[in-house]
Design a protein around this motif. Structure first.
Motif, mmCIF file in Angstrom:
data_model
loop_
_atom_site.group_PDB
_atom_site.id
_atom_site.type_symbol
_atom_site.label_atom_id
_atom_site.label_comp_id
_atom_site.label_asym_id
_atom_site.label_seq_id
_atom_site.Cartn_x
_atom_site.Cartn_y
_atom_site.Cartn_z
ATOM 1 N N SER A 33 0.838 -1.208 0.000
ATOM 2 C CA SER A 33 0.000 0.000 0.000
ATOM 3 C C SER A 33 0.866 1.249 0.000
ATOM 4 C CB SER A 33 -0.916 -0.005 1.232
ATOM 5 O OG SER A 33 -1.806 -1.100 1.192
ATOM 6 N N LYS A 34 1.963 1.225 0.773
ATOM 7 C CA LYS A 34 2.887 2.365 0.777
ATOM 8 C C LYS A 34 3.493 2.569 -0.604
ATOM 9 C CE LYS A 34 4.236 1.842 5.628
ATOM 10 N NZ LYS A 34 5.363 1.564 6.560
ATOM 11 N N TYR A 35 3.784 1.470 -1.275
ATOM 12 C CA TYR A 35 4.354 1.549 -2.630
ATOM 13 C C TYR A 35 3.369 2.197 -3.602
ATOM 14 C CZ TYR A 35 4.879 -0.399 -7.352
ATOM 15 O OH TYR A 35 4.908 -0.574 -8.703
ATOM 16 N N LEU A 36 2.089 1.834 -3.489
ATOM 17 C CA LEU A 36 1.082 2.390 -4.392
ATOM 18 C C LEU A 36 0.893 3.890 -4.174
ATOM 19 C CD1 LEU A 36 -1.624 -0.453 -4.282
ATOM 20 C CD2 LEU A 36 0.096 -0.024 -6.050
ATOM 21 N N HIS A 37 1.062 4.352 -2.919
ATOM 22 C CA HIS A 37 0.869 5.771 -2.620
ATOM 23 C C HIS A 37 2.119 6.599 -2.925
ATOM 24 C CE1 HIS A 37 -2.603 4.213 -0.327
ATOM 25 N NE2 HIS A 37 -3.107 5.422 -0.505
ATOM 26 N N SER A 38 3.276 5.992 -2.720
ATOM 27 C CA SER A 38 4.521 6.753 -2.883
ATOM 28 C C SER A 38 5.244 6.459 -4.194
ATOM 29 C CB SER A 38 5.468 6.444 -1.728
ATOM 30 O OG SER A 38 5.863 5.075 -1.757
ATOM 31 N N ASN A 39 4.864 5.371 -4.847
ATOM 32 C CA ASN A 39 5.521 4.912 -6.074
ATOM 33 C C ASN A 39 6.983 4.530 -5.830
ATOM 34 O OD1 ASN A 39 5.170 4.212 -8.767
ATOM 35 N ND2 ASN A 39 6.121 6.118 -9.493
ATOM 36 N N GLU A 40 7.353 4.290 -4.564
ATOM 37 C CA GLU A 40 8.694 3.840 -4.202
ATOM 38 C C GLU A 40 8.662 2.320 -4.129
ATOM 39 O OE1 GLU A 40 12.332 3.188 -3.654
ATOM 40 O OE2 GLU A 40 11.737 5.308 -3.870
ATOM 41 N N LYS A 41 9.251 1.668 -5.156
ATOM 42 C CA LYS A 41 9.136 0.209 -5.258
ATOM 43 C C LYS A 41 9.927 -0.536 -4.190
ATOM 44 C CE LYS A 41 12.816 -0.257 -8.742
ATOM 45 N NZ LYS A 41 13.139 -0.761 -10.102
ATOM 46 N N TRP A 42 11.047 0.021 -3.727
ATOM 47 C CA TRP A 42 11.857 -0.638 -2.710
ATOM 48 C C TRP A 42 11.373 -0.226 -1.328
ATOM 49 C CZ3 TRP A 42 14.911 -4.587 -3.802
ATOM 50 C CH2 TRP A 42 15.417 -4.707 -5.098
ATOM 51 N N GLN A 43 10.761 -1.158 -0.610
ATOM 52 C CA GLN A 43 10.219 -0.894 0.715
ATOM 53 C C GLN A 43 11.050 -1.615 1.776
ATOM 54 O OE1 GLN A 43 7.493 1.059 1.716
ATOM 55 N NE2 GLN A 43 7.572 1.835 -0.398
ATOM 56 N N GLU A 44 11.329 -0.914 2.880
ATOM 57 C CA GLU A 44 12.128 -1.472 3.972
ATOM 58 C C GLU A 44 11.365 -2.576 4.684
ATOM 59 O OE1 GLU A 44 15.797 -1.505 5.721
ATOM 60 O OE2 GLU A 44 15.206 0.280 4.596
ATOM 61 N N VAL A 45 12.026 -3.711 4.880
ATOM 62 C CA VAL A 45 11.435 -4.840 5.610
ATOM 63 C C VAL A 45 11.709 -4.645 7.096
ATOM 64 C CG1 VAL A 45 11.479 -7.346 5.936
ATOM 65 C CG2 VAL A 45 11.732 -6.376 3.650
ATOM 66 N N ASP A 46 10.693 -4.889 7.924
ATOM 67 C CA ASP A 46 10.815 -4.724 9.374
ATOM 68 C C ASP A 46 12.031 -5.505 9.881
ATOM 69 O OD1 ASP A 46 10.528 -4.461 12.073
ATOM 70 O OD2 ASP A 46 8.557 -5.419 12.205
ATOM 71 N N SER A 47 12.980 -4.786 10.481
ATOM 72 C CA SER A 47 14.217 -5.424 10.935
ATOM 73 C C SER A 47 13.980 -6.406 12.078
ATOM 74 C CB SER A 47 15.227 -4.359 11.369
ATOM 75 O OG SER A 47 14.696 -3.575 12.426
ATOM 76 N N ASN A 48 12.835 -6.281 12.769
ATOM 77 C CA ASN A 48 12.517 -7.218 13.848
ATOM 78 C C ASN A 48 11.935 -8.526 13.321
ATOM 79 O OD1 ASN A 48 13.280 -5.512 16.040
ATOM 80 N ND2 ASN A 48 11.377 -4.350 15.762
ATOM 81 N N ARG A 49 11.587 -8.551 12.063
ATOM 82 C CA ARG A 49 11.038 -9.772 11.452
ATOM 83 C C ARG A 49 11.877 -10.267 10.275
ATOM 84 N NH1 ARG A 49 5.619 -10.925 12.662
ATOM 85 N NH2 ARG A 49 5.257 -10.308 14.817
ATOM 86 N N GLY A 50 12.565 -9.364 9.637
ATOM 87 C CA GLY A 50 13.374 -9.750 8.481
ATOM 88 C C GLY A 50 14.584 -10.580 8.880
ATOM 89 N N ILE A 51 14.943 -11.533 8.027
ATOM 90 C CA ILE A 51 16.088 -12.415 8.268
ATOM 91 C C ILE A 51 17.004 -12.348 7.052
ATOM 92 C CG2 ILE A 51 16.835 -14.804 8.632
ATOM 93 C CD1 ILE A 51 14.171 -15.360 9.954
ATOM 94 N N CYS A 52 18.263 -12.050 7.301
ATOM 95 C CA CYS A 52 19.232 -12.014 6.203
ATOM 96 C C CYS A 52 20.579 -12.510 6.709
ATOM 97 C CB CYS A 52 19.366 -10.599 5.638
ATOM 98 S SG CYS A 52 20.576 -10.473 4.296
ATOM 99 N N PHE A 53 21.094 -13.543 6.050
ATOM 100 C CA PHE A 53 22.424 -14.069 6.354
ATOM 101 C C PHE A 53 23.220 -14.135 5.056
ATOM 102 C CE2 PHE A 53 19.696 -16.207 9.568
ATOM 103 C CZ PHE A 53 20.214 -15.590 10.699
ATOM 104 N N LYS A 54 24.546 -14.058 5.198
ATOM 105 C CA LYS A 54 25.418 -14.076 4.022
ATOM 106 C C LYS A 54 26.749 -14.708 4.403
ATOM 107 C CE LYS A 54 26.829 -11.000 0.244
ATOM 108 N NZ LYS A 54 28.183 -11.532 0.078
#
Length: 483
Positions: free
Chosen positions: A198-219
Motif C-alpha cells: 500500500s505504501k508503494y502504491l501511494h509513494s511509487n517507491e518500489k523498494w520498501q524497507e522490511v521490518d528489521s525485527n522480522r526480516g532475516i538475512c544471512f550471508k
C-alpha cells in the motif's frame, strides 16, 4: 570406357552411392544420438563472462549454481558436504549476570521465556534449510511469521531483495514491490507485505524497507557487498567433468559398434564395372533383410569393394582416466579433500586437516546466527536479565571427540550444558529427563547393572576368562603363578 561416358553405369554407380549414403547416415545417427548427450544450459563462455563481472551478473551466477546443483552429482555432494556438516548444537547463557544481586525466581522465569522462544525456532530443522541456500547462493532472505506459540520462516525471493545496511550486527534489507505486479502473489505473503504494498502504491517507491525485527538475512561472504556463491570457482571444472562423462559414453558406444560387410559378387568373367552376379534390386532386398535382423549397434554395408576390418576399441582407458582426473580437479578447486567423498587417494591425516579447514568457513556462519538471536532475545526478557544463544563449534565429523572432551571437562567441575548440547539435548529436555529419571522413576536405585567381570562378587569369576590354547612359555608362566 569411362563411367562418365556410359549412362547405364553412371546410373548404377549413383544407385550404389545412394545405398552407401543411407548407410552412412544410419551410422551417424547411431553414434551421435541426442539421448546420449545432455544439453548444456550454460556454456563456458557464459560462465567466464559472469565471473569476470560478478556484481553485474549476480543473478545469472546464482542460477548457474542452482542448475549445477540439480544436474551434477559431484557439485551436489560438495555443497552438501558444507551445508550438512554443522550439528547446530546450542545453549542459552545469561549476559552480564551480577551474581550478588540476582533474584533467582526472576532469573528462572526469564530463562524459561528465552528457552521457549529459542526452541520455537526449531533451529536444527529451519536453520539447516537456510544453510542449504547459503552454500548454494551465498545469501538468504526470509521473514519471520508468528502466530501465538507457533513460528515459521517465510523465504523471500532473492532477486527482489537487496541489502541496505547493518543494524545491531545483522543485515537489514528492502523488498521490491514490483514482485506483486499481477496482484495474485500478495495474498500468499505475510500481512505486513500488504501494508508495504500500500505504501508503494501511494509513494511509487518500489523498494520498501522490511521490518528489521522480522526480516532475516544471512550471508556467507560478508566481505562482499554482492552475493557470490562460495563454490562459483568450480563451475568450469564441473562442466569439464560432465563433458568427460559424455565422452566415456561415446567411447563405450563406439567400442560396441560393429560394421557388417556384405560384398556384392561379380560375374565369373565381368565385361564392365556393373557386371554383377546379383541385380541391384536384389542387393537392396538382401541388405534390408539383414539390417532388420541385427541389433541397433550393428550396421550393414553392401559394396562390391573389399572392406578391411574396422575396430573402434581403444587399447587404454585414457578417457575414463581423464574423467577421474577432472573429478579430482573439482575437489581441489573447491578446497575439499576428495577423501571425504570416497576417494582412495587421501590418508586419514589429510582428510582430517581438510575437514578442519572446511569447518572453519562454516563456523563463521554460526557467529552470524549468534548475533541474530542476541538481538531477538532482547525483546523477550526483562532488561535486568539478558541472554544470548551460543552455538558450539561442533560438526558431525568431530562430534565424538567433543563428547569425550566435554565429559572430561565436566568431571573437573566445568558446566555440563556443553555436553548435553553436543548430545543434542536442550537444557529444558535435560531438566525434564533428570526429573523423570531421578525423582519420578527413581531410575538410579531401580536399575541393576548386568553381571560382568566388573560387577561379579565371586572372586573366582573376576577378570577375563582363561585362554585354553597357550604357548609353551605361557603354560610355564601360568604354572609359576599357581605355585
Amino acid at each position: 570406357m569411362n563411367i562418365n561416358d556410359d549412362p547405364l553405369e553412371k546410373s548404377t554407380a549413383l544407385n550404389f552411392a545412394k545405398l552407401q549414403l543411407a548407410t552412412a547416415r544410419e551410422i551417424n545417427r547411431y553414434l551421435n544420438s541426442d539421448k546420449d548427450f545432455r544439453p548444456r544450459k550454460y556454456s563456458r563462455e557464459n560462465i567466464r563472462r559472469y565471473l569476470a563481472n560478478p556484481e553485474t551478473y549476480e543473478r545469472q551466477i546464482r542460477e548457474t549454481s542452482q542448475y549445477l546443483y540439480s544436474t551434477s552429482s559431484n557439485y551436489l555432494r560438495i555443497c552438501q558436504h558444507f551445508s550438512k556438516m554443522l550439528t547446530l548444537d546450542n545453549y542459552i547463557v545469561p549476559v552480564n549476570l551480577d551474581i550478588q544481586k540476582v533474584n533467582q525466581d526472576s532469573l528462572h522465569k526469564n530463562y524459561d521465556k528465552a528457552q521457549k522462544f529459542v526452541e520455537a525456532y526449531n533451529i536444527k530443522h529451519e536453520f539447516r534449510k537456510i544453510i542449504d541456500v547459503l552454500v548454494l547462493e551465498d545469501i538468504y532472505f526470509g521473514y519471520e511469521v508468528r502466530a501465538g506459540d507457533s513460528f515459521g520462516i517465510f523465504r523471500l525471493p532473492t532477486n527482489y531483495c537487496r541489502i541496505t545496511g547493518i543494524e545491531d550486527g545483522s543485515f537489514i534489507f528492502k523488498f521490491n514491490m514490483q514482485y506483486f505486479s499481477d496482484g495474485k502473489l500478495l495474498e500468499y505473503f505475510p500481512n505486513d507485505f500488504k501494508d508495504m504494498h500500500s505504501k508503494y502504491l501511494h509513494s511509487n517507491e518500489k523498494w520498501q524497507e522490511v521490518d528489521s525485527n522480522r526480516g532475516i538475512c544471512f550471508k556467507i561472504r560478508e566481505d562482499l557487498t554482492f552475493p557470490l556463491p562460495m563454490l562459483s570457482g568450480v563451475f568450469e571444472d564441473v562442466l569439464d567433468l560432465e563433458d568427460k562423462k559424455d565422452l566415456v559414453k561415446r567411447k563405450n558406444k563406439l567400442e560396441s559398434f560393429k560394421l557388417l560387410h556384405q560384398k556384392i559378387p561379380y560375374k565369373k568373367d565381368p565385361k564392365k564395372s556393373d557386371d554383377f552376379l546379383i541385380e541391384l534390386d536384389s542387393v537392396q532386398i538382401f541388405h534390408n533383410n539383414i539390417k532388420q535382423s541385427v541389433p541397433e549397434d550393428v550396421v550393414v554395408v553392401s559394396t562390391p569393394m573389399d572392406l578391411s576390418e574396422v575396430s573402434f576399441e581403444r587399447k587404454t582407458n585414457s578417457v575414463l582416466n581423464n574423467a577421474s582426473k577432472e573429478e579430482e580437479n573439482i575437489f581441489n578447486s573447491a578446497g575439499v579433500s576428495n577423501g571425504i567423498l570416497g576417494s582412495d587417494n587421501s590418508n586419514s591425516v589429510t582428510v582430517k586437516q581438510g575437514i578442519i579447514a572446511d569447518a572453519s568457513i562454516m563456523f563463521a556462519l554460526l557467529r552470524q546466527f549468534e548475533t541474530f538471536f542476541k538481538r531477538r532475545l532482547k525483546d523477550v526478557t526483562s532488561r535486568d536479565y539478558n541472554f544470548k544463544l551460543e552455538f558450539l563449534d561442533n560438526t558431525y565429523y568431530n562430534q565424538s571427540d567433543k563428547v569425550k572432551e566435554y565429559t572430561t571437562l565436566g568431571q573437573y567441575g566445568l558446566p555440563k550444558t556443553h555436553l548435553a548440547a553436543t548430545m543434542g539435548i536442550t537444557v529444558s529436555e535435560m531438566n525434564a529427563l533428570n526429573y523423570l529419571e531421578n525423582t519420578l522413576m527413581n531410575v538410579v536405585d531401580n536399575m541393576k547393572p548386568l553381571s560382568s567381570s566388573h560387577t561379579a562378587t565371586d572372586e573366582s569369576k573376576k577378570g577375563a576368562p582363561e585362554k585354553e590354547d597357550l604357548t609353551p612359555n605361557g603354560e610355564k608362566t601360568r604354572a609359576n603363578k599357581s605355585i
